[in-house]
Design a protein around this motif. Structure first.
Motif, PDB file in Angstrom:
ATOM      1  N   GLU A  59       0.856  -1.184   0.000  1.00 32.26           N
ATOM      2  CA  GLU A  59       0.000   0.000   0.000  1.00 32.26           C
ATOM      3  C   GLU A  59       0.894   1.236   0.000  1.00 32.26           C
ATOM      4  O   GLU A  59       1.824   1.343   0.783  1.00 32.26           O
ATOM      5  N   VAL A  60       0.609   2.148  -0.918  1.00 28.31           N
ATOM      6  CA  VAL A  60       1.396   3.366  -1.088  1.00 28.31           C
ATOM      7  C   VAL A  60       0.490   4.561  -0.803  1.00 28.31           C
ATOM      8  O   VAL A  60      -0.602   4.660  -1.366  1.00 28.31           O
ATOM      9  N   PHE A  61       0.957   5.445   0.063  1.00 25.19           N
ATOM     10  CA  PHE A  61       0.219   6.663   0.415  1.00 25.19           C
ATOM     11  C   PHE A  61       1.022   7.871  -0.032  1.00 25.19           C
ATOM     12  O   PHE A  61       2.169   8.042   0.386  1.00 25.19           O
ATOM     13  N   HIS A  62       0.432   8.719  -0.856  1.00 25.69           N
ATOM     14  CA  HIS A  62       1.034  10.002  -1.210  1.00 25.69           C
ATOM     15  C   HIS A  62       0.164  11.075  -0.557  1.00 25.69           C
ATOM     16  O   HIS A  62      -1.043  11.144  -0.829  1.00 25.69           O
ATOM     17  N   VAL A  63       0.762  11.877   0.319  1.00 27.05           N
ATOM     18  CA  VAL A  63       0.015  12.946   0.977  1.00 27.05           C
ATOM     19  C   VAL A  63      -0.089  14.102  -0.020  1.00 27.05           C
ATOM     20  O   VAL A  63       0.896  14.776  -0.302  1.00 27.05           O
ATOM     21  N   VAL A 110       4.541   7.346   1.832  1.00 29.70           N
ATOM     22  CA  VAL A 110       4.716   6.234   2.757  1.00 29.70           C
ATOM     23  C   VAL A 110       4.431   4.954   1.979  1.00 29.70           C
ATOM     24  O   VAL A 110       3.395   4.849   1.315  1.00 29.70           O
ATOM     25  N   VAL A 111       5.334   3.984   2.047  1.00 31.17           N
ATOM     26  CA  VAL A 111       5.175   2.701   1.364  1.00 31.17           C
ATOM     27  C   VAL A 111       5.113   1.612   2.436  1.00 31.17           C
ATOM     28  O   VAL A 111       6.036   1.474   3.235  1.00 31.17           O
ATOM     29  N   VAL A 112       4.017   0.857   2.449  1.00 29.39           N
ATOM     30  CA  VAL A 112       3.793  -0.175   3.457  1.00 29.39           C
ATOM     31  C   VAL A 112       3.803  -1.537   2.770  1.00 29.39           C
ATOM     32  O   VAL A 112       2.888  -1.866   2.006  1.00 29.39           O
ATOM     33  N   PRO A 113       4.850  -2.345   3.018  1.00 25.31           N
ATOM     34  CA  PRO A 113       4.932  -3.655   2.354  1.00 25.31           C
ATOM     35  C   PRO A 113       3.909  -4.652   2.903  1.00 25.31           C
ATOM     36  O   PRO A 113       3.387  -4.467   4.006  1.00 25.31           O
ATOM     37  N   PRO A 114       3.641  -5.716   2.155  1.00 24.83           N
ATOM     38  CA  PRO A 114       2.710  -6.745   2.625  1.00 24.83           C
ATOM     39  C   PRO A 114       3.118  -7.262   4.002  1.00 24.83           C
ATOM     40  O   PRO A 114       4.308  -7.400   4.302  1.00 24.83           O
ATOM     41  N   GLY A 115       2.122  -7.529   4.835  1.00 26.50           N
ATOM     42  CA  GLY A 115       2.365  -8.088   6.162  1.00 26.50           C
ATOM     43  C   GLY A 115       2.614  -7.057   7.246  1.00 26.50           C
ATOM     44  O   GLY A 115       2.615  -7.414   8.422  1.00 26.50           O
ATOM     45  N   THR A 116       2.819  -5.816   6.892  1.00 26.22           N
ATOM     46  CA  THR A 116       3.091  -4.779   7.886  1.00 26.22           C
ATOM     47  C   THR A 116       1.780  -4.220   8.423  1.00 26.22           C
ATOM     48  O   THR A 116       0.986  -3.649   7.669  1.00 26.22           O
ATOM     49  N   VAL A 117       1.555  -4.386   9.718  1.00 27.82           N
ATOM     50  CA  VAL A 117       0.368  -3.821  10.342  1.00 27.82           C
ATOM     51  C   VAL A 117       0.555  -2.308  10.395  1.00 27.82           C
ATOM     52  O   VAL A 117       1.619  -1.815  10.768  1.00 27.82           O
ATOM     53  N   LEU A 130      -5.150  12.094   0.751  1.00 28.95           N
ATOM     54  CA  LEU A 130      -4.175  11.054   0.441  1.00 28.95           C
ATOM     55  C   LEU A 130      -4.546  10.336  -0.849  1.00 28.95           C
ATOM     56  O   LEU A 130      -5.697   9.901  -1.016  1.00 28.95           O
ATOM     57  N   LEU A 131      -3.587  10.198  -1.750  1.00 28.22           N
ATOM     58  CA  LEU A 131      -3.733   9.307  -2.883  1.00 28.22           C
ATOM     59  C   LEU A 131      -3.236   7.952  -2.392  1.00 28.22           C
ATOM     60  O   LEU A 131      -2.085   7.834  -1.950  1.00 28.22           O
ATOM     61  N   VAL A 132      -4.104   6.939  -2.438  1.00 28.59           N
ATOM     62  CA  VAL A 132      -3.771   5.621  -1.908  1.00 28.59           C
ATOM     63  C   VAL A 132      -3.773   4.617  -3.055  1.00 28.59           C
ATOM     64  O   VAL A 132      -4.749   4.494  -3.794  1.00 28.59           O
ATOM     65  N   LEU A 133      -2.638   3.926  -3.199  1.00 34.32           N
ATOM     66  CA  LEU A 133      -2.480   2.912  -4.245  1.00 34.32           C
ATOM     67  C   LEU A 133      -2.226   1.563  -3.595  1.00 34.32           C
ATOM     68  O   LEU A 133      -1.476   1.468  -2.617  1.00 34.32           O
ATOM     69  N   LEU A 134      -2.814   0.522  -4.131  1.00 32.41           N
ATOM     70  CA  LEU A 134      -2.577  -0.839  -3.681  1.00 32.41           C
ATOM     71  C   LEU A 134      -2.077  -1.614  -4.888  1.00 32.41           C
ATOM     72  O   LEU A 134      -2.742  -1.659  -5.923  1.00 32.41           O
TER      73      LEU A 134
END
Length: 184
Positions: A59-63, A110-117, A130-134
């Motif tokens: 999951e990628v978040f661009h503020v 912010v880049v959140v890799p798989p498995g990261t709570v 926020l632009l949110v990409l999965l």
């Protein structure tokens, strides 16, 4: 897959409390599974999501505007997996159990890799967009529509529990997020 274009007036809008909302930009089916995208606007101090993780996607978040906070738990709910306890930049802090809290302003990523709570929300003093990409994408428009009804009090949160695998949104047993104290 063919190129895919969404104009602002074409994006479905899901209203959230406080004048906030989600604009559904692209579902996985629209992009050949490459990505899912939405634009999330949060009222000042609003939580975007409580602790959860994704097993299949990053999951990628661009503020885009404002300021958001992100709580990032390590694989064991503590450090980031590197043994480091804490953050090393201004506006960062340690949370309960050594989780990492980041405050990110407009233009940040912010880049959140798989498995990261992780959990996130708008800073107490400012709205956030926020632009949110999965990626790879998962068809989640149905999840966001249901989430909108839950946030507006039209349905109970428990309605989402049987859908965790389908939408690759796995709710953590951790306590609800508490945003960092007001910092600028």
């Amino acid at each position: 897959m063919n190129p895919f274009v969404v104009r602002p007036e074409e994006a479905e809008h899901i209203a959230l409390p406080g004048g906030a909302g989600i604009r559904l930009l692209a579902d996985a089916a629209d992009t050949g599974g490459a990505v899912g995208a939405n634009l999330l606007k949060l009222a000042a101090g609003a939580e975007g999501a409580g602790p959860h993780h994704h097993t299949r996607s990053t999951e990628v978040f661009h503020v885009v505007a404002g300021t958001a906070w992100f709580r990032l738990f390590g694989p064991d709910g503590g450090d980031g997996g590197d043994g480091a306890k804490g953050a090393d930049g201004p506006g960062d802090a340690d949370g309960p159990g050594g989780d990492r809290v980041e405050t990110v302003g407009a233009g940040g990523l912010v880049v959140v890799p798989p498995g990261t709570v992780h959990s996130f929300g708008a800073a107490p003093w400012q709205e956030a967009e926020l632009l949110v990409l999965l990626t790879p994408g998962v068809d989640r428009f149905g999840y966001f529509r249901t989430l909108g009804r839950v946030r507006r009090g039209e349905e109970p949160f428990e309605i989402l529990l049987p859908e965790q695998q389908r939408y690759d949104v796995h709710f953590a047993g951790a306590p609800r997020s508490v945003p960092p104290s007001r910092r600028r």
